[in-house]
Every structure is written in C-alpha cells, then in structure tokens.
Design an enzyme around this catalytic site. Structure first.
Site, mmCIF file in Angstrom:
data_model
loop_
_atom_site.group_PDB
_atom_site.id
_atom_site.type_symbol
_atom_site.label_atom_id
_atom_site.label_comp_id
_atom_site.label_asym_id
_atom_site.label_seq_id
_atom_site.Cartn_x
_atom_site.Cartn_y
_atom_site.Cartn_z
ATOM 1 N N HIS A 13 0.803 -1.147 -0.064
ATOM 2 C CA HIS A 13 -0.002 -0.090 -0.044
ATOM 3 C C HIS A 13 0.841 1.207 -0.114
ATOM 4 O O HIS A 13 2.211 1.334 0.233
ATOM 5 C CB HIS A 13 -1.038 0.000 1.204
ATOM 6 C CG HIS A 13 -0.327 0.171 2.576
ATOM 7 N ND1 HIS A 13 0.431 -0.791 3.075
ATOM 8 C CD2 HIS A 13 -0.002 1.143 3.229
ATOM 9 C CE1 HIS A 13 0.933 -0.398 4.081
ATOM 10 N NE2 HIS A 13 0.525 0.625 4.383
ATOM 11 N N ASP A 44 0.362 4.990 1.921
ATOM 12 C CA ASP A 44 -0.114 5.212 2.734
ATOM 13 C C ASP A 44 -1.503 6.126 2.682
ATOM 14 O O ASP A 44 -0.958 7.349 1.974
ATOM 15 C CB ASP A 44 0.719 6.003 4.097
ATOM 16 C CG ASP A 44 1.315 5.092 4.710
ATOM 17 O OD1 ASP A 44 0.740 3.738 5.035
ATOM 18 O OD2 ASP A 44 2.627 5.285 5.158
ATOM 19 N N HIS A 57 4.766 0.039 0.235
ATOM 20 C CA HIS A 57 5.521 -0.392 1.287
ATOM 21 C C HIS A 57 4.476 -1.825 1.852
ATOM 22 O O HIS A 57 3.416 -1.742 1.833
ATOM 23 C CB HIS A 57 5.984 0.273 2.366
ATOM 24 C CG HIS A 57 5.026 1.039 3.171
ATOM 25 N ND1 HIS A 57 4.578 2.279 2.408
ATOM 26 C CD2 HIS A 57 4.382 0.985 4.315
ATOM 27 C CE1 HIS A 57 3.519 2.888 3.496
ATOM 28 N NE2 HIS A 57 3.573 1.928 4.431
ATOM 29 N N ARG A 77 5.301 6.660 13.754
ATOM 30 C CA ARG A 77 5.600 6.879 12.538
ATOM 31 C C ARG A 77 4.829 8.419 12.312
ATOM 32 O O ARG A 77 3.947 8.853 12.919
ATOM 33 C CB ARG A 77 4.455 6.099 11.508
ATOM 34 C CG ARG A 77 4.670 6.386 10.151
ATOM 35 C CD ARG A 77 3.674 5.660 9.283
ATOM 36 N NE ARG A 77 2.377 6.188 9.462
ATOM 37 C CZ ARG A 77 1.147 5.422 9.102
ATOM 38 N NH1 ARG A 77 1.430 4.264 8.508
ATOM 39 N NH2 ARG A 77 0.209 5.889 9.236
HETATM 40 C C1 SIN Z 1 3.226 1.395 7.842
HETATM 41 O O1 SIN Z 1 2.529 0.541 7.103
HETATM 42 O O2 SIN Z 1 3.153 2.714 7.459
HETATM 43 C C2 SIN Z 1 3.961 0.888 8.934
HETATM 44 C C3 SIN Z 1 5.140 0.084 8.287
HETATM 45 C C4 SIN Z 1 5.661 -0.776 9.250
HETATM 46 O O3 SIN Z 1 5.278 -1.012 10.534
HETATM 47 O O4 SIN Z 1 6.722 -1.106 9.173
#
Ligand code: SIN
Length: 301
Positions: free
Chosen positions: A117, A119, A277, A292
């Site tokens: 995805h 974000d 990612h 994050r």
């Molecule tokens: C995310 O999907 O933004 C988080 C990625 C992660 O937890 O490695």
C-alpha cells in the site's frame, strides 16, 4: 530472459553527499545513510536539504542507531510539512502526529500493514512521506519492504500505458479499515473520510516522474467503461477487475523492491508519492512497536 524496455539502472555504488555516506541497498530503490544523526538534522536546515535531495533520488532512506527523542523525531519530520494523525491508529498524546503502530502478543492480529500500500490514498491529499522509527522489534522477522512505483510504471508494456493513460480510480478507507467495523461505525468513518478519486498514473510534483498509483486502498476505476475499452457491456466489470488486479500486482515484483531488517532505533523515511510498502507480519506472538510521523502531502495530478 529480460523483458525490460528501459535502460538498465546505473550500477548502485556507495558514495557521499557532504558528510553523509550513502550506500544503495538495491539497484532500483533505497539507500542506507550513515554519518548522520536525525536529532542534529532536526536543527539543521542544510542537512535537511541534503536528505530531501537523497530522498528524491532513492525514494526510501534508512538510518541505524538513531537514539533520538520523540520531539526530535517530530521536529525532523516537520521540516517536510505538517504532520497528520491517523483516524484508526492512535498518536502519542504528547507528540501529536506521531502515530503509534504497536503490536503485542495479547492484541488481536490485524491485517493492515501487511498488504502492499501507499499510505492513506483514501485522503484527497495523501501523505508526502513518512518517517518511521523502531522502538522495539522481534529478534528476527517483522521486516518492511518498499517498491519503486515509478520503475513499475516505466516497465509496463506500451499498450498498458496507453490503456491507463486517462484512467482514474477510487480509494477507500471504508473498504479497508472500515470493513471489519459494525455498519454504523463504518458509515460514520466513511462520512468523515469520503472516498477519494486519483489518477491511475500520477506525476511526481518534484521530479516529474510518472508513477503507477493504485494499491490496496483502490476499489475500482471510475471511468473505465468507454467504447475504446469495452466492446460489450458484459466485458466491463471483468475487464476492469482484471486490469486493476494486474496493476496492483506490479508492486509484488522483487526487481522493484528493497527489504529492511529493523533493530531498535533504526529509522526509515519514504517518499509516499512514488512508493508502496509492506510490513511483513511473520513475527507474532512477539512485540513490535513502531512510531510514524506522516507528513501531509498534496493532491495527486
Ligand atoms: C506502515 O504501513 O506505514 C507501517 C510500516 C511498518 O510498520 O513497518
């Protein structure tokens, strides 16, 4: 046999930019930076400018041993824009915009980060990028992978590029985070965050690259059913579904990817406009705690 229609990427070699050491981690995406401390960078606009240039070049930047405070994490990310909270994942109460992605053995296993995805494409203005720090991780497992969606677009066959040139698609929080909610809660989420519509091929506002911009939040094309694409009405739905699945699956191709193994105080910063990612969820019942900072972006065109 290679089917690439573009020139081979330049050989990835370690280099330096100012005092920062840059080691590419794959031929298409991602570089590990060393000799840089993001706490110091949070107070140094010149260093931030160098990191921004490297971000545009490599799309994901990785850092080890970043023993920084939450305030420094937030201050560094804010050089790139305002921060945004997440409607489902909570933020650190003392540091708004610092979203907690905490997994523990006693919490129900969720399935949000382990899909390819970009974000928050369900927003009208999806994030510019994110800065993620590992607080705690399993001894092995829980890696994160990124894919270069400009390269994914470049290597599409020409007839697919022609078919998708003017296509637009719907992106939905309702159909993703909302799907497991009771109907009233799901509809309230949708009312607050209505579906967004974006071009299937977006243009990077800084580099001008074309980017394949469909992902796990994409539900359907909104303008597929035209005489150029559909011979009989009967063909419209399967044709659109097959094409969307094919496009979404491009992120799964290893040649476009990089994979990062976390340690506490490792960090990653990604350009959310040109990447997808996938957080690999192979570690339960371990703890994994990530924080994050998501940076507000602009409307894709
Ligand atoms: C995310 O999907 O933004 C988080 C990625 C992660 O937890 O490695």
């Amino acid at each position: 046999m290679t089917t690439s229609t573009t020139a081979a990427p330049a050989v990835a070699r370690a280099s330096s930019r100012g005092s920062i050491k840059v080691a590419p981690l794959s031929c298409t995406i991602g570089a590990e930076l060393s000799n840089v401390h993001l706490g110091a960078a949070s107070r140094d606009a010149g260093l931030v400018a160098e990191i921004r240039a490297l971000l545009l070049e490599h799309k994901v930047l990785f850092f080890r041993d970043q023993d920084i405070t939450r305030a420094e994490h937030v201050a560094f990310a804010k050089h790139f824009g305002d921060l945004e909270d997440h409607p489902v994942a909570g933020s650190d109460p003392e540091n708004p915009g610092l979203v907690r992605i905490y997994k523990t053995p006693d919490a129900p296993i969720d399935r949000y980060e382990n899909s390819w995805h970009t974000d928050a494409t369900w927003r009208e203005k999806p994030p510019f990028g994110c800065v993620l720090r590992c607080i705690e991780c399993p001894p092995v497992g829980g890696d994160t992978m990124w894919a270069n969606m400009a390269e994914a677009y470049n290597r599409l066959p020409d007839h697919i590029k022609a078919t998708i040139a003017d296509l637009r698609a719907r992106h939905s929080i309702e159909a993703s985070f909302g799907a497991a909610m009771p109907i009233e809660k799901r509809l309230a989420l949708k009312a607050q965050y209505p579906d967004a519509e974006h071009p299937v091929v977006r243009t990077h506002p800084e580099t001008g690259e074309k980017i394949l911009f469909v992902n796990a939040f994409t539900t359907h094309f909104t303008n597929y059913h035209t005489p150029e694409r559909v011979r009989f009405g009967q063909d419209a739905n399967p044709g659109a579904a097959l094409l969307l699945n094919y496009l979404v699956s491009q992120a799964y191709i290893p040649e476009y990817q990089v994979r990062w193994r976390w340690k506490p105080n490792s960090m990653a910063m990604w350009d959310n406009r040109s990447t997808q990612h996938y957080a690999v969820m192979d570690y339960p019942p371990c703890h994994r705690r990530m924080e994050r900072a998501g940076i507000v972006g602009d409307k894709p065109f």
